[in-house]
Design a protein around this motif. Structure first.
Motif, PDB file in Angstrom:
ATOM      1  N   TRP A  90       0.845  -1.191   0.000  1.00 10.15           N
ATOM      2  CA  TRP A  90       0.000   0.000   0.000  1.00 10.15           C
ATOM      3  C   TRP A  90       0.879   1.239   0.000  1.00 10.15           C
ATOM      4  CZ3 TRP A  90      -0.383   3.574   4.097  1.00 10.15           C
ATOM      5  CH2 TRP A  90       0.253   3.203   5.285  1.00 10.15           C
ATOM      6  N   SER A  91       0.292   2.357  -0.383  1.00  5.55           N
ATOM      7  CA  SER A  91       1.024   3.612  -0.492  1.00  5.55           C
ATOM      8  C   SER A  91       0.494   4.640   0.494  1.00  5.55           C
ATOM      9  CB  SER A  91       0.873   4.169  -1.915  1.00  5.55           C
ATOM     10  OG  SER A  91       1.424   5.471  -1.997  1.00  5.55           O
ATOM     11  N   ASP A  92       1.416   5.403   1.087  1.00 12.41           N
ATOM     12  CA  ASP A  92       1.002   6.488   1.987  1.00 12.41           C
ATOM     13  C   ASP A  92       1.001   7.845   1.278  1.00 12.41           C
ATOM     14  OD1 ASP A  92       3.645   7.362   1.864  1.00 12.41           O
ATOM     15  OD2 ASP A  92       4.095   6.899   3.945  1.00 12.41           O
ATOM     16  N   ARG A  93       1.034   7.834  -0.049  1.00 15.65           N
ATOM     17  CA  ARG A  93       1.085   9.092  -0.798  1.00 15.65           C
ATOM     18  C   ARG A  93      -0.144   9.958  -0.527  1.00 15.65           C
ATOM     19  NH1 ARG A  93       2.027   9.289  -7.241  1.00 15.65           N
ATOM     20  NH2 ARG A  93      -0.061   8.402  -7.297  1.00 15.65           N
ATOM     21  N   HIS A  94      -1.320   9.350  -0.391  1.00 12.20           N
ATOM     22  CA  HIS A  94      -2.544  10.134  -0.201  1.00 12.20           C
ATOM     23  C   HIS A  94      -3.204   9.941   1.162  1.00 12.20           C
ATOM     24  CE1 HIS A  94      -2.432  11.593  -4.249  1.00 12.20           C
ATOM     25  NE2 HIS A  94      -2.349  10.363  -4.721  1.00 12.20           N
ATOM     26  N   ASN A  95      -2.764   8.977   1.948  1.00  9.77           N
ATOM     27  CA  ASN A  95      -3.331   8.813   3.295  1.00  9.77           C
ATOM     28  C   ASN A  95      -2.347   8.078   4.187  1.00  9.77           C
ATOM     29  OD1 ASN A  95      -3.963   5.879   3.565  1.00  9.77           O
ATOM     30  ND2 ASN A  95      -5.255   6.262   1.777  1.00  9.77           N
ATOM     31  N   ASP A  96      -2.623   8.111   5.481  1.00  5.47           N
ATOM     32  CA  ASP A  96      -1.705   7.504   6.456  1.00  5.47           C
ATOM     33  C   ASP A  96      -1.960   6.023   6.690  1.00  5.47           C
ATOM     34  OD1 ASP A  96      -4.043   7.501   7.928  1.00  5.47           O
ATOM     35  OD2 ASP A  96      -3.253   8.687   9.587  1.00  5.47           O
ATOM     36  N   GLY A  97      -2.967   5.462   6.033  1.00  5.93           N
ATOM     37  CA  GLY A  97      -3.260   4.043   6.182  1.00  5.93           C
ATOM     38  C   GLY A  97      -4.058   3.693   7.417  1.00  5.93           C
ATOM     39  N   GLY A  98      -4.549   4.683   8.143  1.00  5.12           N
ATOM     40  CA  GLY A  98      -5.296   4.414   9.376  1.00  5.12           C
ATOM     41  C   GLY A  98      -6.518   3.547   9.149  1.00  5.12           C
TER      42      GLY A  98
END
Length: 160
Positions: free
Chosen positions: A97-105
């Protein structure tokens, strides 16, 4: 036997009886029980019903939707998350997964709920597994998307 030892043994026996039998030692008088029961009934009627946990398939669809935007500009934006739960323990797989647009919460919350649902389903269905260990491959940015690194047999683990 000393009085304090007898009292301790009596309390221990009572605790065991409560745990195994669900009965109370030294129950309150009937009037108090009736009041307690009516208060508990009123409290449960006023409280909202507990949310019905989603099944693992529904949660997996939500996880896949969260994983859809896995674009990256660099490897620093790429991570892996454990998905599912094996009957013997540990995750079933890892996804990038990518944290480019969100923190993954939200993704992390869904993954935890999915693992709990899988454990509950395995327990309910008396499932067994191979108990094989699934390694976290780590993730890399490839062609603008986060993807799991290929696993190499015999390679030393990557430093995190």
């Amino acid at each position: 036997m000393h009085t304090s030892s007898r009292l301790l043994l009596s309390r221990l026996a009572c605790a065991i009886a409560l745990t195994l039998g669900g009965t109370a030692c030294g129950s309150p008088p009937p009037a108090a029980s009736a009041v307690s029961a009516s208060a508990a009934a009123a409290a449960s009627a006023a409280a909202p019903a507990p949310a019905v946990p989603a099944d693992s398939a529904t949660l997996m669809r939500q996880i896949q939707a969260e994983l859809a935007d896995n674009g990256c500009d660099s490897e620093r934006q790429c991570h892996t998350i454990a998905i599912g739960a094996k009957a013997c323990g540990g995750p079933e797989a890892y996804r990038a997964w990518s944290d480019r647009h969100n923190d993954g919460g939200r993704l992390k919350q869904l993954a935890a709920q999915h693992a709990a649902a899988r454990r509950a389903e395995d327990l309910r269905d008396r499932m067994m597994s191979t108990c094989s260990y699934v390694s976290d491959p780590g993730a890399t940015c490839q062609a603008g998307h986060c993807v799991p690194r290929p696993l190499t047999v015999g390679a030393p683990p990557l430093a995190q």
